[in-house]
Design a protein around this motif. Sequence first.
Motif, PDB file in Angstrom:
ATOM      1  N   HIS A  34       0.836  -1.217   0.000  1.00  0.00           N
ATOM      2  CA  HIS A  34       0.000   0.000   0.000  1.00  0.00           C
ATOM      3  C   HIS A  34       0.866   1.261   0.000  1.00  0.00           C
ATOM      4  CE1 HIS A  34      -3.740  -2.260   1.737  1.00  0.00           C
ATOM      5  NE2 HIS A  34      -3.398  -2.644   0.525  1.00  0.00           N
ATOM      6  N   ARG A  66      -8.115   2.736  -5.166  1.00  0.00           N
ATOM      7  CA  ARG A  66      -8.108   3.442  -3.904  1.00  0.00           C
ATOM      8  C   ARG A  66      -9.434   4.149  -3.673  1.00  0.00           C
ATOM      9  NH1 ARG A  66      -4.211   5.918  -0.273  1.00  0.00           N
ATOM     10  NH2 ARG A  66      -5.314   7.628   0.728  1.00  0.00           N
ATOM     11  N   HIS A  94      -8.668   3.685   1.200  1.00  0.00           N
ATOM     12  CA  HIS A  94      -7.383   2.986   1.183  1.00  0.00           C
ATOM     13  C   HIS A  94      -7.357   2.070  -0.029  1.00  0.00           C
ATOM     14  CE1 HIS A  94     -10.242   0.552   3.475  1.00  0.00           C
ATOM     15  NE2 HIS A  94      -9.620  -0.482   2.947  1.00  0.00           N
ATOM     16  N   TRP A  95      -6.214   1.400  -0.237  1.00  0.00           N
ATOM     17  CA  TRP A  95      -6.071   0.560  -1.422  1.00  0.00           C
ATOM     18  C   TRP A  95      -6.729  -0.792  -1.223  1.00  0.00           C
ATOM     19  CZ3 TRP A  95      -4.503   2.607  -5.818  1.00  0.00           C
ATOM     20  CH2 TRP A  95      -3.708   3.757  -5.782  1.00  0.00           C
TER      21      TRP A  95
END
Lengths: 163, 251
Positions: free
Chosen positions: B145, B196, B199-200
Motif C-alpha cells: 500500500h 483506492r 485505502h487501497w
Amino acid sequence: MPAGIGQELVALLPRLRRFALVLCRSQPLADDLVQGACERALANAGSWTPGTKFDAWMFRILRNYWIDHLRRMRTEGMMEDISMQTQLVGDAGEGPILSRLVLSEVQRAIDSLPQEQREVLVLVCAEDLSYREAAEILDVPIGTVMSRLARARRRLMEMTAAA
Amino acid sequence: MSQLHLTDEILMAFADGELEEPTAAAVAKAMAEDPTVAKRIMDFQQSRRLTRSAFSMALMPDVPPELQAAVLAQVASYEADGDSKAGSDIKPPQDAWIRRKRPFMQMALAASLAAIALALGYFVGWQAEPGTGGLIAQLESPLVHHELNSSASGKDVELPFGRMRVISTYRLANGSLCREFQLRSSTEAAEAVACRNSHWNATFALASPISDAGYTPSGGGDPMAAYLQSIGAGQPLVDEAEAKALAEAGR
C-alpha cells in the motif's frame, strides 16, 4: 468472380499451413495439402459467398482435400503410417522457430491428442471459430464438436498440470 | 427451477461464450455459489489460453518460398483466366456461420472469473493451484500500500517478499484511482490491480509460478487487459498527471 479471393488466399497461407500440420503432422505433406487445397479453392471460387467467412470456407476445403488424400492413399495401397510422422516439432529447416515450440509442454500435450480432438481444439481455441463453424468444417453435429472439444481440453489440463 | 446438470460441455460452452440464455444465467449463478464450478470453468478458459499461446502468431513458421510461389502462380493463372467456373461440389457456408461471438462478453466474463478467483483464493495462471498463496497473500500488505501511494510507474522496489513494480495508473470514470502492478519472488509472479477509495483494495490478481523456461502464456486472451477494459480504465496517466493524482490521493 469474387474479387480478391487470390489475395485472401495468399494472406491465409500461414494459417492454412498450420492447420494442415495439425491434420497430417508432416511438413512436406502439409505443404502439398495446402497447395492442392488452394488449387481446388480457385477452381471452385464461384461457390464462395462473399460476406461469409473465407477462412472457415478454406479450412473446410483443406480438410476435405486431406480426407480425399487419405482415401486415395488407402486405395492405392501405399498408405504411410502417419502416426509415425511426428515432425511438427523439430522438422529440418524449421529449427529456430520450431525449437521454441519445444519449450512448450502444451504443444507436446496437444500433439499427443487423437486427431479428431486436435483438429477441433485448434479450430475453436486457436482459430477462434465458433462451435457451429467448426461443426460445418468437420461435417459433424455440434454436439460432437462439444464432446470432443471438452475431452481435449480436460486432457490438456491434466497433462499440463502433471508436467 | 429444474435442476441443471452441469456437464463439462455446458461449462465449456459458458467459458467460450457459446451458451444461450437462460442456461448461461443459471451457470453464472452456480459459478458464484460453488467454487468447484468456478474452478472447472476457469480450467476451460485456461485450456483455451494455453492452446492459443501454443499456436500464437509469433510461433507460426514462415511459409516456404516454394509454396508461396506455387500458390501465387495458381492465383495469377486463375485471375488471368477471368471467367470463373460456375458450379461446384463444394457447399457454400450456411448463413448461420455469420453468427459472431461477442468479444466484449468474453472479456467481461474473463474479468469476472478472475475477480471470483481472487475472492476464492484461486489463481488463474500456468497452473491453477489453490493453496500456494505466497504473493497473493501480500497484496494487502502495508508495504505494498505504501508503494502504491508513492511509487511512480516503471520503478522497481525491493520488498521483503520480492520485487514490486507499478506498471500503470488509471483514473476511472467514477473518479477512483487504480494502479496495475507486479510482484515477483524467486518462485512466483503476480500481476494485480488495486483501486483506492479511502485505502487501497486489490480488485484483481493473477499469479503463476515462474517456470524454468520462462515461458509465459499470453496473447489475445490476456485477462489483465480484459479486466482493465471491463472497468473502463482507458489511457494510463503518465508523468506529471500520475504524480499529481498520487499527491491528491495521499492528501
